[in-house]
Design a protein around this motif. Structure first.
Motif, PDB file in Angstrom:
ATOM      1  N   GLU A 170       0.825  -1.225   0.000  1.00 22.49           N
ATOM      2  CA  GLU A 170       0.000   0.000   0.000  1.00 22.49           C
ATOM      3  C   GLU A 170       0.851   1.264   0.000  1.00 22.49           C
ATOM      4  O   GLU A 170       0.338   2.376  -0.037  1.00 22.49           O
ATOM      5  N   LYS A 171       2.169   1.104   0.055  1.00 19.11           N
ATOM      6  CA  LYS A 171       3.052   2.278   0.082  1.00 19.11           C
ATOM      7  C   LYS A 171       3.164   2.859  -1.338  1.00 19.11           C
ATOM      8  O   LYS A 171       2.748   2.224  -2.285  1.00 19.11           O
ATOM      9  N   THR A 172       3.765   4.044  -1.447  1.00 20.76           N
ATOM     10  CA  THR A 172       3.969   4.642  -2.771  1.00 20.76           C
ATOM     11  C   THR A 172       5.422   4.420  -3.172  1.00 20.76           C
ATOM     12  O   THR A 172       6.335   4.803  -2.428  1.00 20.76           O
ATOM     13  N   ARG A 184       6.530  -0.107 -14.337  1.00 19.04           N
ATOM     14  CA  ARG A 184       5.367   0.135 -13.476  1.00 19.04           C
ATOM     15  C   ARG A 184       4.382  -1.033 -13.605  1.00 19.04           C
ATOM     16  O   ARG A 184       3.867  -1.547 -12.608  1.00 19.04           O
ATOM     17  N   ASN A 194       0.646   1.306  -5.425  1.00 19.61           N
ATOM     18  CA  ASN A 194       0.818   2.738  -5.746  1.00 19.61           C
ATOM     19  C   ASN A 194       2.184   2.969  -6.377  1.00 19.61           C
ATOM     20  O   ASN A 194       3.181   3.171  -5.669  1.00 19.61           O
ATOM     21  N   VAL A 196       4.596   5.043  -8.965  1.00 23.72           N
ATOM     22  CA  VAL A 196       4.819   6.324  -9.658  1.00 23.72           C
ATOM     23  C   VAL A 196       6.058   6.192 -10.531  1.00 23.72           C
ATOM     24  O   VAL A 196       6.993   5.467 -10.178  1.00 23.72           O
ATOM     25  N   PRO A 227      -0.680  10.709  -7.444  1.00 21.66           N
ATOM     26  CA  PRO A 227      -1.656  10.444  -6.369  1.00 21.66           C
ATOM     27  C   PRO A 227      -1.811  11.649  -5.441  1.00 21.66           C
ATOM     28  O   PRO A 227      -2.884  11.874  -4.886  1.00 21.66           O
ATOM     29  N   LEU A 243       3.019  14.601  -2.053  1.00 18.21           N
ATOM     30  CA  LEU A 243       3.467  13.303  -2.581  1.00 18.21           C
ATOM     31  C   LEU A 243       4.671  12.798  -1.793  1.00 18.21           C
ATOM     32  O   LEU A 243       5.682  13.491  -1.677  1.00 18.21           O
ATOM     33  N   ILE A 245       7.301   9.483  -1.397  1.00 20.51           N
ATOM     34  CA  ILE A 245       7.782   8.228  -1.984  1.00 20.51           C
ATOM     35  C   ILE A 245       8.414   7.394  -0.870  1.00 20.51           C
ATOM     36  O   ILE A 245       9.301   7.875  -0.159  1.00 20.51           O
TER      37      ILE A 245
END
Ligand code: G3P
Ligand code: MG
Length: 458
Positions: A170-172, A184, A194, A196, A227, A243, A245
């Motif tokens: 669930e992390k980015t 990706r 998630n 990016v 996001p 945002l 990361i």
């Protein structure tokens, strides 16, 4: 620091810990691997679940089998006979293929092993395509049937970070590579929710990179809305709405080094991974490591440390390891000499060999069971056939198998290493192969002889 031996240029080998923050014990690693098992292909799931293989005590002991190899009558076709206790792990670039062109003898060798049910896996530092797509591509190029059950590429073990106590599901995460959009999609197929890419950030905030981006058309075509917005000082924006990361992954060889290095370094200097921020701890001599990477910055993962790899060109070409060296070089310059803290997997690192051994052991079990061998026995020896002393050979030589399996390193003359180009100096110490042969076919012939194989000849 250990210098690269192939071209004698100094290339730092980072002191790496395992794939999670603190270096976990092997039982913790297995537990995390098991809990991350759900998203793996069946064969890989099975190997994750099954207990580590123990050598069958009293059965000629794994390494001292040389004297009784000759006498052993085993067959892969007659289920009554004993199953062969050996298998192969083949590197791809420089052993089986030069980019897309099969290396003579390689398809024949794999075909022979398939026909005689001698198990093997492909173990490559390459990447950038999902395993299913790459396997289909390789089957076509090599003209033999391959499955994801016997295939491990550089980023395959990243799957294990989806689940487990330090789950990144669930992390980015930020991913980059030759084609970041493809990376990706691979990461999403692994289970990361998630993801990016550099394109998403530069399209939303072109000011992060003051030059005309080399891959602008690619970025325009692949960028997704962020996001969350990038933090802008003075905007009244609350940091937690910006945002952030949580981890950065290099899946394979990036193309836009300039922008990727800018973005990765920005995040290494950031406050807790918030894009567009600068940590107040940076350069603070009162802090450990002068405060660099001491403020919850995202972990940086590289999937492959190869400085050089073998393509169709007569001289080896730079690989992902060169990009890593460039990032580390810029970081040292930025931080007055501090070493970049990063995590690297792929050959020669033991995590990748441990992962590969389990995939191979399960695949072997399945192949022999499906051929009627009710007792496939233990995997006693693996022949790692590679072209790169720094990754294939050193990795096999260093690897201490938890199952007591003997890994023998076999160096071919069809790739990165060549007597004329890198010569003897590049194959000393832990880079010294058990044997040097012309190509993959000769490698299989040498191993079959060593194992006392009495079946059909290659
Ligand atoms: O990028 C791939 C390269 O580093 C080497 O791949 O198949 O020789 O491990 P491989
Ligand atoms: Mg290779």
């Amino acid at each position: 620091m250990r210098g690269s031996r192939i071209l004698g240029t100094a290339f730092a080998r980072p002191n790496l810990t395992a794939l999670t923050s603190s270096s976990p014990s092997s039982s913790q690693i297995s537990r995390r691997i098991r809990s991350a098992a759900s998203s793996l292909p069946r064969a890989t799931q099975k190997h994750v679940r099954s207990a580590p293989f123990s050598t069958s005590a009293g059965k000629t002991g794994s390494l001292s089998r040389s004297n009784d190899r000759e006498s052993r009558q085993y067959s892969t076709k007659n289920p009554q006979a004993e199953a062969p206790p050996f298998a192969f792990a083949f590197d791809i670039d420089g052993v089986l293929l030069h980019v897309a062109t099969p290396i003579p003898g390689a398809p024949e060798a794999l075909k022979f092993l398939n026909e005689n049910n001698i198990p093997f896996i492909l173990l490559t530092n390459g990447g950038g395509k999902h395993e299913t797509e790459r396997v289909k591509d390789l089957s076509q190029k090599l003209g033999i049937e391959l499955t994801t059950d016997n295939f491990v590429q550089s980023h395959t073990p990243f799957r294990q970070l989806v689940g487990g106590p330090d789950s990144l599901r669930e992390k980015t995460i930020l991913v980059t590579g030759a084609n970041a959009e493809k990376c990706r999609l691979i990461a999403e197929a692994y289970g990361f929710r998630n993801v990016v890419t550099p394109a998403d950030i530069i399209k939303a905030h072109p000011e992060v990179f003051p030059f005309d981006p080399l891959l602008d058309t690619v970025y325009t075509a692949t960028a997704r809305p962020l996001p969350k917005p990038v933090f802008t000082p003075g905007s009244g924006m609350n940091l937690k709405d910006a945002l952030k990361i949580d981890a950065m992954f290099v899946f394979n060889d990036p193309r836009d080094w300039a922008y990727d290095i800018q973005l990765i370094t920005d995040l290494l200097l950031s406050q807790e991974g918030y894009v567009g921020t600068y940590s107040p701890k940076n350069g603070d001599a009162a802090l450990p490591g002068c405060g660099w990477q001491q403020d919850g910055q995202p972990q940086l993962y590289f999937s492959n440390a190869d400085l050089l790899w073998s393509t169709g060109f007569h001289l080896p070409r730079f690989g992902q390891g060169a990009f890593q060296a460039a990032v580390a070089g810029v970081w040292r310059r930025l931080t007055n000499g501090h070493e970049l803290q990063r995590r690297v997997i792929g050959k020669p690192y033991s995590e990748t060999y441990q992962f590969a051994e389990r995939v191979l052991a399960t695949h072997r079990h399945d192949v022999l069971k499906s051929r009627g061998h009710h007792e496939p026995g233990t995997l006693k020896s693996v022949y790692m056939v590679g072209d790169n002393p720094e990754s294939d050979i050193a990795g096999a030589n260093d690897y201490q198998s938890e199952a007591g399996t003997e890994w023998s390193s076999v160096l071919v003359r069809t790739g990165v290493w060549s007597p004329e180009h890198s010569g003897e100096k590049a194959i000393q110490g832990r880079f010294k192969p058990k044997v040097i042969v012309d190509d993959a076919r000769e490698a299989v012939r040498w191993a079959l002889k060593r194992e006392g194989w009495t079946g059909p000849s290659l």
